[in-house]
Motif scaffolding. Structure first.
Motif, PDB file in Angstrom:
ATOM      1  N   VAL A 123       0.835  -1.202   0.000  1.00  0.00           N
ATOM      2  CA  VAL A 123       0.000   0.000   0.000  1.00  0.00           C
ATOM      3  C   VAL A 123       0.868   1.251   0.000  1.00  0.00           C
ATOM      4  CG1 VAL A 123      -1.714   1.323   1.301  1.00  0.00           C
ATOM      5  CG2 VAL A 123      -1.918  -1.161   1.139  1.00  0.00           C
ATOM      6  N   ALA A 124       1.935   1.239   0.791  1.00  0.00           N
ATOM      7  CA  ALA A 124       2.764   2.435   0.963  1.00  0.00           C
ATOM      8  C   ALA A 124       3.566   2.774  -0.286  1.00  0.00           C
ATOM      9  CB  ALA A 124       3.699   2.250   2.154  1.00  0.00           C
ATOM     10  N   THR A 125       4.110   1.743  -0.958  1.00  0.00           N
ATOM     11  CA  THR A 125       5.032   2.027  -2.065  1.00  0.00           C
ATOM     12  C   THR A 125       4.786   1.176  -3.308  1.00  0.00           C
ATOM     13  OG1 THR A 125       6.681   0.441  -1.249  1.00  0.00           O
ATOM     14  CG2 THR A 125       6.839   2.706  -0.442  1.00  0.00           C
ATOM     15  N   GLY A 126       3.784   0.299  -3.264  1.00  0.00           N
ATOM     16  CA  GLY A 126       3.605  -0.652  -4.362  1.00  0.00           C
ATOM     17  C   GLY A 126       2.313  -0.474  -5.139  1.00  0.00           C
ATOM     18  N   THR A 127       1.817  -1.596  -5.647  1.00  0.00           N
ATOM     19  CA  THR A 127       0.691  -1.575  -6.571  1.00  0.00           C
ATOM     20  C   THR A 127      -0.651  -1.305  -5.911  1.00  0.00           C
ATOM     21  OG1 THR A 127       0.466  -3.978  -6.327  1.00  0.00           O
ATOM     22  CG2 THR A 127       1.838  -3.166  -8.149  1.00  0.00           C
ATOM     23  N   ALA A 128      -0.711  -1.314  -4.578  1.00  0.00           N
ATOM     24  CA  ALA A 128      -1.972  -1.094  -3.880  1.00  0.00           C
ATOM     25  C   ALA A 128      -2.110   0.328  -3.355  1.00  0.00           C
ATOM     26  CB  ALA A 128      -2.116  -2.093  -2.721  1.00  0.00           C
ATOM     27  N   GLY A 129      -1.335   1.243  -3.890  1.00  0.00           N
ATOM     28  CA  GLY A 129      -1.324   2.616  -3.390  1.00  0.00           C
ATOM     29  C   GLY A 129      -2.637   3.350  -3.535  1.00  0.00           C
ATOM     30  N   THR A 130      -3.496   2.922  -4.463  1.00  0.00           N
ATOM     31  CA  THR A 130      -4.778   3.611  -4.644  1.00  0.00           C
ATOM     32  C   THR A 130      -5.696   3.457  -3.440  1.00  0.00           C
ATOM     33  OG1 THR A 130      -5.674   1.639  -5.736  1.00  0.00           O
ATOM     34  CG2 THR A 130      -4.744   3.359  -7.151  1.00  0.00           C
ATOM     35  N   GLY A 131      -5.401   2.497  -2.570  1.00  0.00           N
ATOM     36  CA  GLY A 131      -6.232   2.290  -1.385  1.00  0.00           C
ATOM     37  C   GLY A 131      -5.674   2.939  -0.133  1.00  0.00           C
ATOM     38  N   MET A 132      -4.605   3.719  -0.256  1.00  0.00           N
ATOM     39  CA  MET A 132      -3.981   4.321   0.925  1.00  0.00           C
ATOM     40  C   MET A 132      -4.948   5.266   1.638  1.00  0.00           C
ATOM     41  SD  MET A 132      -1.496   4.931   3.036  1.00  0.00           S
ATOM     42  CE  MET A 132       0.155   4.530   2.428  1.00  0.00           C
ATOM     43  N   PRO A 133      -5.295   4.972   2.888  1.00  0.00           N
ATOM     44  CA  PRO A 133      -6.200   5.857   3.625  1.00  0.00           C
ATOM     45  C   PRO A 133      -5.530   7.191   3.938  1.00  0.00           C
ATOM     46  CG  PRO A 133      -6.088   3.666   4.622  1.00  0.00           C
ATOM     47  CD  PRO A 133      -4.968   3.761   3.646  1.00  0.00           C
ATOM     48  N   ALA A 134      -6.353   8.174   4.252  1.00  0.00           N
ATOM     49  CA  ALA A 134      -5.819   9.487   4.599  1.00  0.00           C
ATOM     50  C   ALA A 134      -5.080   9.456   5.927  1.00  0.00           C
ATOM     51  CB  ALA A 134      -6.949  10.513   4.640  1.00  0.00           C
ATOM     52  N   HIS A 135      -5.459   8.511   6.805  1.00  0.00           N
ATOM     53  CA  HIS A 135      -4.841   8.415   8.125  1.00  0.00           C
ATOM     54  C   HIS A 135      -4.638   6.948   8.489  1.00  0.00           C
ATOM     55  CE1 HIS A 135      -5.904  12.665   8.837  1.00  0.00           C
ATOM     56  NE2 HIS A 135      -7.065  12.356   8.276  1.00  0.00           N
ATOM     57  N   GLY A 136      -3.518   6.647   9.112  1.00  0.00           N
ATOM     58  CA  GLY A 136      -3.328   5.339   9.725  1.00  0.00           C
ATOM     59  C   GLY A 136      -2.701   4.264   8.871  1.00  0.00           C
ATOM     60  N   GLY A 137      -2.569   4.504   7.558  1.00  0.00           N
ATOM     61  CA  GLY A 137      -1.992   3.476   6.705  1.00  0.00           C
ATOM     62  C   GLY A 137      -2.866   2.237   6.625  1.00  0.00           C
ATOM     63  N   ALA A 138      -2.413   1.255   5.875  1.00  0.00           N
ATOM     64  CA  ALA A 138      -3.164   0.010   5.699  1.00  0.00           C
ATOM     65  C   ALA A 138      -2.240  -1.026   5.083  1.00  0.00           C
ATOM     66  CB  ALA A 138      -4.384   0.220   4.810  1.00  0.00           C
ATOM     67  N   GLY A 139      -2.705  -2.248   5.045  1.00  0.00           N
ATOM     68  CA  GLY A 139      -2.016  -3.325   4.336  1.00  0.00           C
ATOM     69  C   GLY A 139      -3.000  -3.971   3.391  1.00  0.00           C
ATOM     70  N   ALA A 140      -2.544  -4.349   2.206  1.00  0.00           N
ATOM     71  CA  ALA A 140      -3.496  -4.917   1.240  1.00  0.00           C
ATOM     72  C   ALA A 140      -2.786  -5.685   0.149  1.00  0.00           C
ATOM     73  CB  ALA A 140      -4.363  -3.820   0.618  1.00  0.00           C
ATOM     74  N   LYS A 141      -3.577  -6.461  -0.579  1.00  0.00           N
ATOM     75  CA  LYS A 141      -3.139  -7.189  -1.771  1.00  0.00           C
ATOM     76  C   LYS A 141      -4.194  -6.995  -2.842  1.00  0.00           C
ATOM     77  CE  LYS A 141      -0.909 -10.210  -4.341  1.00  0.00           C
ATOM     78  NZ  LYS A 141      -1.644  -9.832  -5.581  1.00  0.00           N
ATOM     79  N   GLN A 194     -12.161   4.682   0.670  1.00  0.00           N
ATOM     80  CA  GLN A 194     -13.367   5.347   1.167  1.00  0.00           C
ATOM     81  C   GLN A 194     -13.871   4.690   2.460  1.00  0.00           C
ATOM     82  OE1 GLN A 194     -16.360   5.517  -1.895  1.00  0.00           O
ATOM     83  NE2 GLN A 194     -15.012   6.525  -3.359  1.00  0.00           N
ATOM     84  N   ILE A 195     -13.852   3.361   2.480  1.00  0.00           N
ATOM     85  CA  ILE A 195     -14.317   2.644   3.671  1.00  0.00           C
ATOM     86  C   ILE A 195     -13.403   2.935   4.854  1.00  0.00           C
ATOM     87  CG2 ILE A 195     -14.713   0.363   4.668  1.00  0.00           C
ATOM     88  CD1 ILE A 195     -15.439  -0.592   1.819  1.00  0.00           C
ATOM     89  N   ALA A 196     -12.079   2.841   4.633  1.00  0.00           N
ATOM     90  CA  ALA A 196     -11.125   3.088   5.719  1.00  0.00           C
ATOM     91  C   ALA A 196     -11.229   4.528   6.219  1.00  0.00           C
ATOM     92  CB  ALA A 196      -9.704   2.782   5.246  1.00  0.00           C
ATOM     93  N   ASP A 197     -11.390   5.478   5.309  1.00  0.00           N
ATOM     94  CA  ASP A 197     -11.501   6.882   5.720  1.00  0.00           C
ATOM     95  C   ASP A 197     -12.766   7.124   6.540  1.00  0.00           C
ATOM     96  OD1 ASP A 197      -9.114   7.510   4.515  1.00  0.00           O
ATOM     97  OD2 ASP A 197     -10.007   8.411   2.727  1.00  0.00           O
ATOM     98  N   ARG A 198     -13.840   6.419   6.183  1.00  0.00           N
ATOM     99  CA  ARG A 198     -15.071   6.575   6.969  1.00  0.00           C
ATOM    100  C   ARG A 198     -14.912   5.950   8.364  1.00  0.00           C
ATOM    101  NH1 ARG A 198     -20.465   7.782   5.991  1.00  0.00           N
ATOM    102  NH2 ARG A 198     -21.401   8.080   8.067  1.00  0.00           N
ATOM    103  N   ILE A 199     -14.199   4.827   8.444  1.00  0.00           N
ATOM    104  CA  ILE A 199     -13.918   4.233   9.755  1.00  0.00           C
ATOM    105  C   ILE A 199     -13.141   5.228  10.608  1.00  0.00           C
ATOM    106  CG2 ILE A 199     -12.592   2.439  10.952  1.00  0.00           C
ATOM    107  CD1 ILE A 199     -13.287   0.552   8.644  1.00  0.00           C
ATOM    108  N   TYR A 200     -12.189   5.899   9.994  1.00  0.00           N
ATOM    109  CA  TYR A 200     -11.403   6.900  10.728  1.00  0.00           C
ATOM    110  C   TYR A 200     -12.302   8.024  11.238  1.00  0.00           C
ATOM    111  CZ  TYR A 200      -8.213  10.734  11.684  1.00  0.00           C
ATOM    112  OH  TYR A 200      -7.548  11.775  12.296  1.00  0.00           O
ATOM    113  N   GLU A 201     -13.211   8.509  10.394  1.00  0.00           N
ATOM    114  CA  GLU A 201     -14.111   9.587  10.797  1.00  0.00           C
ATOM    115  C   GLU A 201     -14.958   9.183  11.999  1.00  0.00           C
ATOM    116  OE1 GLU A 201     -16.475  10.671   7.461  1.00  0.00           O
ATOM    117  OE2 GLU A 201     -14.762  11.256   6.216  1.00  0.00           O
TER     118      GLU A 201
END
Length: 210
Positions: A123-141, A194-201
């Protein structure tokens, strides 16, 4: 040189992660088992190699994928999903609690932590970057699954984005599947965000992110 894993360990791992199995989610509700090949069905080393990459004669559901992701952030322990924690009476008082299924060690803690780190970096530097939340980071495939099905003259692609949030001390597993999508990153990544950002809110302070 890389060690040769072989088919049996791969199938055993898939079995421990719930692939090809159905189970009761709640009274009268069961999941779909998907499909899992057998050793006898692999007629060539190429078929085994395809399976190791998630390709070939295998089908999985979003629920199964969520459970696998959960194992990777749960020290390698697989827990069978369920829908209900408890039921209540008319006044909202709990009347029946549904116990969680016992966890099963699907992989070592070291392996699980390595997968988790890889997914965070994806998520941070690879192919899943489009899912990077505004806060807190994430992990994904991400995944772009070729179905082999032809519809209206084009090949149907199932686009996936499966991961966890936040990156540190994950609390939520999120799986986005777009039937006949384009790519996991392009089609599903923004929805994950969008889902992760709403969880943050709603829960950012509870998660220690505010």
């Amino acid at each position: 040189l890389s060690p040769v894993v072989g088919g049996s360990p791969l199938l055993e791992m898939a079995d421990r992660l719930g692939c090809g199995k159905n189970f009761v989610l709640a009274a009268g509700i069961e999941n779909q088992p998907g499909t899992l090949p057998t050793l006898d069905s692999w007629q060539s080393p190429a078929a085994l190699a395809n399976f190791s990459l998630g390709q070939g004669d295998r089908m999985a559901t979003p629920l199964q994928s969520a459970a696998m992701i959960n194992a990777s952030v749960n020290d390698g322990n697989y827990v069978q999903p369920r829908l209900l924690e408890y039921t209540t009476d008319a006044d909202g008082r709990p009347v029946h609690t549904y116990e969680s299924a016992p966890s099963v060690s699907a992989m070592s803690k070291q392996t699980a932590n390595t997968l988790r780190d890889y997914m965070v970096q994806t998520v941070a530097t690879g192919t899943a970057g489009t899912g990077m939340p505004a806060h807190g980071g994430a992990g994904a495939k991400t995944a772009t699954a070729e179905t082999g099905w032809i519809q209206d003259g084009h090949t149907v692609i199932q686009a996936w984005y499966a991961g966890f949030y936040p990156a540190e001390q994950p609390r939520y597993v999120i799986v986005v599947l777009a039937e006949d999508g384009k790519t996991g990153s392009g089609t599903c990544g923004p929805i994950f965000k969008q889902i992760a950002d709403r969880i943050y809110e709603e829960l950012g302070a509870e998660l220690g992110l505010q």
